[in-house]
Design an enzyme around this catalytic site. Structure first.
Site, PDB file in Angstrom:
ATOM      1  N   ARG A  57       0.837  -1.205   0.000  1.00  0.00           N
ATOM      2  CA  ARG A  57       0.000   0.000   0.000  1.00  0.00           C
ATOM      3  C   ARG A  57       0.875   1.261   0.000  1.00  0.00           C
ATOM      4  O   ARG A  57       1.901   1.321   0.692  1.00  0.00           O
ATOM      5  CB  ARG A  57      -0.924   0.008   1.217  1.00  0.00           C
ATOM      6  CG  ARG A  57      -1.866  -1.175   1.207  1.00  0.00           C
ATOM      7  CD  ARG A  57      -3.157  -0.966   1.944  1.00  0.00           C
ATOM      8  NE  ARG A  57      -3.908  -2.218   1.875  1.00  0.00           N
ATOM      9  CZ  ARG A  57      -4.625  -2.624   0.821  1.00  0.00           C
ATOM     10  NH1 ARG A  57      -4.732  -1.836  -0.236  1.00  0.00           N
ATOM     11  NH2 ARG A  57      -5.238  -3.786   0.815  1.00  0.00           N
ATOM     12  N   ASP A  58       0.454   2.252  -0.797  1.00  0.00           N
ATOM     13  CA  ASP A  58       1.140   3.544  -0.799  1.00  0.00           C
ATOM     14  C   ASP A  58       0.972   4.191   0.574  1.00  0.00           C
ATOM     15  O   ASP A  58      -0.114   4.181   1.151  1.00  0.00           O
ATOM     16  CB  ASP A  58       0.583   4.451  -1.905  1.00  0.00           C
ATOM     17  CG  ASP A  58       1.507   5.609  -2.210  1.00  0.00           C
ATOM     18  OD1 ASP A  58       2.089   5.629  -3.313  1.00  0.00           O
ATOM     19  OD2 ASP A  58       1.663   6.503  -1.337  1.00  0.00           O
ATOM     20  N   ASN A 114       5.392   6.458 -13.332  1.00  0.00           N
ATOM     21  CA  ASN A 114       6.156   7.676 -13.589  1.00  0.00           C
ATOM     22  C   ASN A 114       7.623   7.327 -13.804  1.00  0.00           C
ATOM     23  O   ASN A 114       8.157   6.436 -13.139  1.00  0.00           O
ATOM     24  CB  ASN A 114       6.027   8.632 -12.398  1.00  0.00           C
ATOM     25  CG  ASN A 114       4.585   9.038 -12.137  1.00  0.00           C
ATOM     26  OD1 ASN A 114       3.854   9.340 -13.074  1.00  0.00           O
ATOM     27  ND2 ASN A 114       4.170   9.031 -10.880  1.00  0.00           N
ATOM     28  N   GLU A 165       9.428  10.092  -8.069  1.00  0.00           N
ATOM     29  CA  GLU A 165      10.094  10.404  -6.795  1.00  0.00           C
ATOM     30  C   GLU A 165      11.029   9.285  -6.363  1.00  0.00           C
ATOM     31  O   GLU A 165      12.094   9.544  -5.807  1.00  0.00           O
ATOM     32  CB  GLU A 165       9.051  10.621  -5.696  1.00  0.00           C
ATOM     33  CG  GLU A 165       8.262  11.904  -5.839  1.00  0.00           C
ATOM     34  CD  GLU A 165       7.142  11.998  -4.815  1.00  0.00           C
ATOM     35  OE1 GLU A 165       7.193  11.302  -3.779  1.00  0.00           O
ATOM     36  OE2 GLU A 165       6.199  12.753  -5.080  1.00  0.00           O
ATOM     37  N   VAL A 166      10.606   8.049  -6.546  1.00  0.00           N
ATOM     38  CA  VAL A 166      11.392   6.901  -6.079  1.00  0.00           C
ATOM     39  C   VAL A 166      11.950   6.166  -7.307  1.00  0.00           C
ATOM     40  O   VAL A 166      11.181   5.653  -8.129  1.00  0.00           O
ATOM     41  CB  VAL A 166      10.530   5.948  -5.231  1.00  0.00           C
ATOM     42  CG1 VAL A 166      11.377   4.779  -4.736  1.00  0.00           C
ATOM     43  CG2 VAL A 166       9.903   6.690  -4.062  1.00  0.00           C
ATOM     44  N   HIS A 169       7.923   1.249 -10.328  1.00  0.00           N
ATOM     45  CA  HIS A 169       6.671   0.906  -9.657  1.00  0.00           C
ATOM     46  C   HIS A 169       5.526   1.341 -10.532  1.00  0.00           C
ATOM     47  O   HIS A 169       5.624   2.342 -11.246  1.00  0.00           O
ATOM     48  CB  HIS A 169       6.565   1.561  -8.274  1.00  0.00           C
ATOM     49  CG  HIS A 169       6.839   3.035  -8.268  1.00  0.00           C
ATOM     50  ND1 HIS A 169       8.122   3.551  -8.353  1.00  0.00           N
ATOM     51  CD2 HIS A 169       6.014   4.099  -8.183  1.00  0.00           C
ATOM     52  CE1 HIS A 169       8.064   4.870  -8.316  1.00  0.00           C
ATOM     53  NE2 HIS A 169       6.789   5.236  -8.228  1.00  0.00           N
ATOM     54  N   HIS A 226       1.517   2.449 -10.012  1.00  0.00           N
ATOM     55  CA  HIS A 226       0.469   2.782  -9.047  1.00  0.00           C
ATOM     56  C   HIS A 226      -0.830   2.168  -9.578  1.00  0.00           C
ATOM     57  O   HIS A 226      -1.176   2.377 -10.750  1.00  0.00           O
ATOM     58  CB  HIS A 226       0.246   4.299  -8.983  1.00  0.00           C
ATOM     59  CG  HIS A 226       1.420   5.113  -8.549  1.00  0.00           C
ATOM     60  ND1 HIS A 226       1.497   5.729  -7.329  1.00  0.00           N
ATOM     61  CD2 HIS A 226       2.573   5.431  -9.208  1.00  0.00           C
ATOM     62  CE1 HIS A 226       2.637   6.409  -7.238  1.00  0.00           C
ATOM     63  NE2 HIS A 226       3.311   6.245  -8.374  1.00  0.00           N
TER      64      HIS A 226
HETATM   65  P1  AMP Z   1       6.396   8.303  -7.762  1.00  0.00           P
HETATM   66  O1  AMP Z   1       6.176   9.775  -7.662  1.00  0.00           O
HETATM   67  O2  AMP Z   1       5.675   7.681  -8.917  1.00  0.00           O
HETATM   68  O3  AMP Z   1       7.847   7.930  -7.696  1.00  0.00           O
HETATM   69  O4  AMP Z   1       5.654   7.683  -6.501  1.00  0.00           O
HETATM   70  C1  AMP Z   1       6.296   7.318  -5.315  1.00  0.00           C
HETATM   71  C2  AMP Z   1       5.228   6.894  -4.350  1.00  0.00           C
HETATM   72  O5  AMP Z   1       5.833   6.225  -3.264  1.00  0.00           O
HETATM   73  C3  AMP Z   1       4.394   8.047  -3.766  1.00  0.00           C
HETATM   74  O6  AMP Z   1       3.013   7.850  -4.090  1.00  0.00           O
HETATM   75  C4  AMP Z   1       4.652   7.935  -2.272  1.00  0.00           C
HETATM   76  O7  AMP Z   1       3.499   8.229  -1.511  1.00  0.00           O
HETATM   77  C5  AMP Z   1       5.065   6.502  -2.116  1.00  0.00           C
HETATM   78  N1  AMP Z   1       5.907   6.188  -0.973  1.00  0.00           N
HETATM   79  C6  AMP Z   1       7.017   6.852  -0.548  1.00  0.00           C
HETATM   80  N2  AMP Z   1       7.567   6.225   0.497  1.00  0.00           N
HETATM   81  C7  AMP Z   1       6.805   5.125   0.731  1.00  0.00           C
HETATM   82  C8  AMP Z   1       6.853   4.073   1.682  1.00  0.00           C
HETATM   83  N3  AMP Z   1       7.815   4.000   2.614  1.00  0.00           N
HETATM   84  N4  AMP Z   1       5.899   3.108   1.644  1.00  0.00           N
HETATM   85  C9  AMP Z   1       4.915   3.174   0.711  1.00  0.00           C
HETATM   86  N5  AMP Z   1       4.823   4.140  -0.215  1.00  0.00           N
HETATM   87  C10 AMP Z   1       5.748   5.108  -0.194  1.00  0.00           C
END
Ligand code: AMP
Length: 126
Positions: A34-35, A96, A104-105, A109, A111
């Protein structure tokens, strides 16, 4: 040009068990959880266990077994969350990548968002 993977990203830490997650599904090559900051009643992230930065990286370099496992896992999560067709009301699948994709990460992944109407697909850029 090769893809540079940062093994200190937060999803790599989740895969190593260094930080917790709320798992929805785990398979041989895939983890779904879960996000932490859900943007819809259903908001699940699905990641491959391998070190892939983005979907294009994965599509280019992952094995057939990883790609099949990942793709099937996405479908299974949709079923588990009740957003699949034809039994549910549908979902949005987003991945993304990089600066323009506002990633961001830096670990691949997707969503899976659903359980509400998701609105227009892309907002106008500022
Ligand atoms: P993106 O902008 O596509 O890279 O999305 C990264 C997603 O990771 C965001 O929706 C964040 O809310 C989610 N996220 C960041 N840290 C965590 C975590 N520790 N556990 C679950 N989701 C996370």
């Amino acid at each position: 040009m090769s893809y540079a993977y940062d093994d200190q990203n937060i999803f790599a830490k989740i895969l190593r068990g260094e930080i917790p997650n709320t798992t929805v599904l785990e398979t041989q090559h895939t983890l779904a959880f879960r996000d932490l900051y859900p943007q819809a009643p259903t908001h699940v992230l699905v990641i491959p266990k391998g070190a892939y930065v983005s979907y294009d990286h994965f599509a280019s370099e992952a094995s057939d077994a990883e790609i099949i496992d990942y793709t099937r896992a996405i479908g299974e999560v949709c079923r588990l969350e009740g957003v699949d067709l034809p039994s549910g009301d549908g979902f949005r699948l987003i991945s993304n990548a990089g600066a323009h994709g506002v990633q961001e990460v830096p670990h691949l992944h997707v969503h899976i968002l659903g359980s509400r109407h998701m609105g227009r697909m892309v907002a106008k850029a500022d």
